[in-house]
Design an enzyme around this catalytic site. Structure first.
Site, mmCIF file in Angstrom:
data_model
loop_
_atom_site.group_PDB
_atom_site.id
_atom_site.type_symbol
_atom_site.label_atom_id
_atom_site.label_comp_id
_atom_site.label_asym_id
_atom_site.label_seq_id
_atom_site.Cartn_x
_atom_site.Cartn_y
_atom_site.Cartn_z
ATOM 1 C CD GLU A 131 -12.399 -6.118 6.701
ATOM 2 O OE1 GLU A 131 -11.886 -7.122 6.170
ATOM 3 O OE2 GLU A 131 -11.727 -5.131 7.064
ATOM 4 C CG HIS A 168 -10.667 -6.385 2.579
ATOM 5 N ND1 HIS A 168 -9.985 -6.134 3.749
ATOM 6 C CD2 HIS A 168 -9.977 -5.694 1.628
ATOM 7 C CE1 HIS A 168 -8.962 -5.353 3.507
ATOM 8 N NE2 HIS A 168 -8.936 -5.066 2.233
ATOM 9 C CG ASP A 218 -12.394 1.868 0.613
ATOM 10 O OD1 ASP A 218 -11.679 2.607 -0.084
ATOM 11 O OD2 ASP A 218 -12.153 0.667 0.786
ATOM 12 C CG ASN A 271 -9.621 -9.929 5.076
ATOM 13 O OD1 ASN A 271 -9.645 -9.338 3.993
ATOM 14 N ND2 ASN A 271 -10.023 -9.370 6.202
HETATM 15 C C1 F6R Z 1 -8.704 0.317 -1.008
HETATM 16 C C2 F6R Z 1 -9.501 -0.848 -0.683
HETATM 17 C C3 F6R Z 1 -8.922 -2.144 -0.241
HETATM 18 C C4 F6R Z 1 -7.616 -2.519 -0.923
HETATM 19 C C5 F6R Z 1 -7.081 -3.840 -0.365
HETATM 20 C C6 F6R Z 1 -5.757 -4.235 -0.967
HETATM 21 O O1 F6R Z 1 -9.505 1.405 -1.377
HETATM 22 O O2 F6R Z 1 -10.677 -0.731 -0.744
HETATM 23 O O3 F6R Z 1 -9.893 -3.152 -0.445
HETATM 24 O O4 F6R Z 1 -7.831 -2.636 -2.305
HETATM 25 O O5 F6R Z 1 -6.945 -3.738 1.029
HETATM 26 O O6 F6R Z 1 -4.794 -3.316 -0.534
HETATM 27 P P1 F6R Z 1 -3.314 -3.340 -1.123
HETATM 28 O O7 F6R Z 1 -3.419 -2.916 -2.530
HETATM 29 O O8 F6R Z 1 -2.565 -2.348 -0.273
HETATM 30 O O9 F6R Z 1 -2.804 -4.741 -0.972
#
Ligand code: F6R
Length: 243
Positions: free
Chosen positions: A143, A138, A67, A136
């Site tokens: 989401e 995702h 992303d 959450n």
């Molecule tokens: C990052 C992404 C997100 C993260 C998720 C967890 O490219 O796509 O889905 O993997 O938000 O983030 P952290 O590792 O900061 O807890």
């Protein structure tokens, strides 16, 4: 699903790096799907160290990231391209032309999404997709929703996600409202997936995702259906999942 239970974050990073390591050894021109966020930073450092030690060669490796924020340029310190340069690409011998992220500045974001799907297909599909999990549930920026989003698409970030990511910006107002993300189908097409999680803060959502019902309300729950899912997580994140 295989669960690799690790002592702590450092151990998770080492073991996750070993999975990426073996993928590259077995297929030197593999396509890796990469994630940003706090969780994989340690793993990227281990991979960079193994490169410096001469154990790993990235010259034929290709990467596609999950992303990118809409509206941030590549040189914005919070853009995911910048993150990847800082944490991995600048430390290894990967050819920058072989590293792909959605273009957050594309004039036509919808066309960019289609283009990104084509890029992944043309590169032969993802061999190993690295994932983190949001509070959450995702994955990428998919989401919680009423249906599983399929292809790469533009997404409005939830307040929860913007708040979680505000730690990387000066204020929440600066966190972009939109992002481009691979869809659930895009992610599920990967030949193998490695899901990383660390810390107490992830224990509830990890349990829901891995043991709860498969529902788009918890996007990561879809991973239960993947034939080759490896979960590498530490004791704290796995504390609600019996070993
Ligand atoms: C990052 C992404 C997100 C993260 C998720 C967890 O490219 O796509 O889905 O993997 O938000 O983030 P952290 O590792 O900061 O807890």
């Amino acid at each position: 699903m295989r669960i690799i239970r690790t002592k702590n974050y450092q151990d998770m990073s080492q073991k996750a790096a070993n999975v990426v390591f073996s993928t590259i050894i077995l297929k030197p021109d593999c396509l890796l799907g990469l994630a940003t966020g706090g969780t994989p930073v340690g793993m990227y450092q281990v991979l960079a160290d193994r490169y410096v030690m001469g154990d790993l060669d990235f010259k034929s490796v290709k990467t596609v990231n999950l992303d990118e924020y809409v509206g941030l340029s590549e040189d914005h310190p919070q853009s995911y391209r910048y993150f990847m340069m800082e944490n991995l690409f600048s430390k290894i011998n990967i050819d920058r032309a072989n590293t792909y992220l959605p273009n957050g500045l594309a004039e036509d974001s919808e066309a960019e999404c289609e283009n990104y799907e084509e890029v992944i297909t043309k590169l032969g599909g993802v061999d190993l997709q690295v994932l983190g999990i949001g509070n959450n549930g995702h994955i990428g920026f998919n989401e919680p929703a009423d249906v599983f989003d399929k292809q790469t698409h533009v997404v409005k970030l939830t307040e929860n996600t913007r708040q979680a990511n505000a730690r990387f910006f000066d204020s929440i107002e600066q966190v972009p409202t939109d992002a481009i993300t691979m869809g659930i189908k895009t992610i599920m097409k990967a030949r193998a997936i490695i899901l990383l999680a660390s810390g107490e803060g992830k224990k509830e959502i990890l349990k829901e995702a891995l043991l709860g019902p498969i529902t788009p309300k918890v996007p990561a729950s879809v991973l239960q259906l993947h034939p080759n899912l490896i979960v590498v997580a530490d004791e704290a994140a796995l504390s609600l999942i019996p070993s």
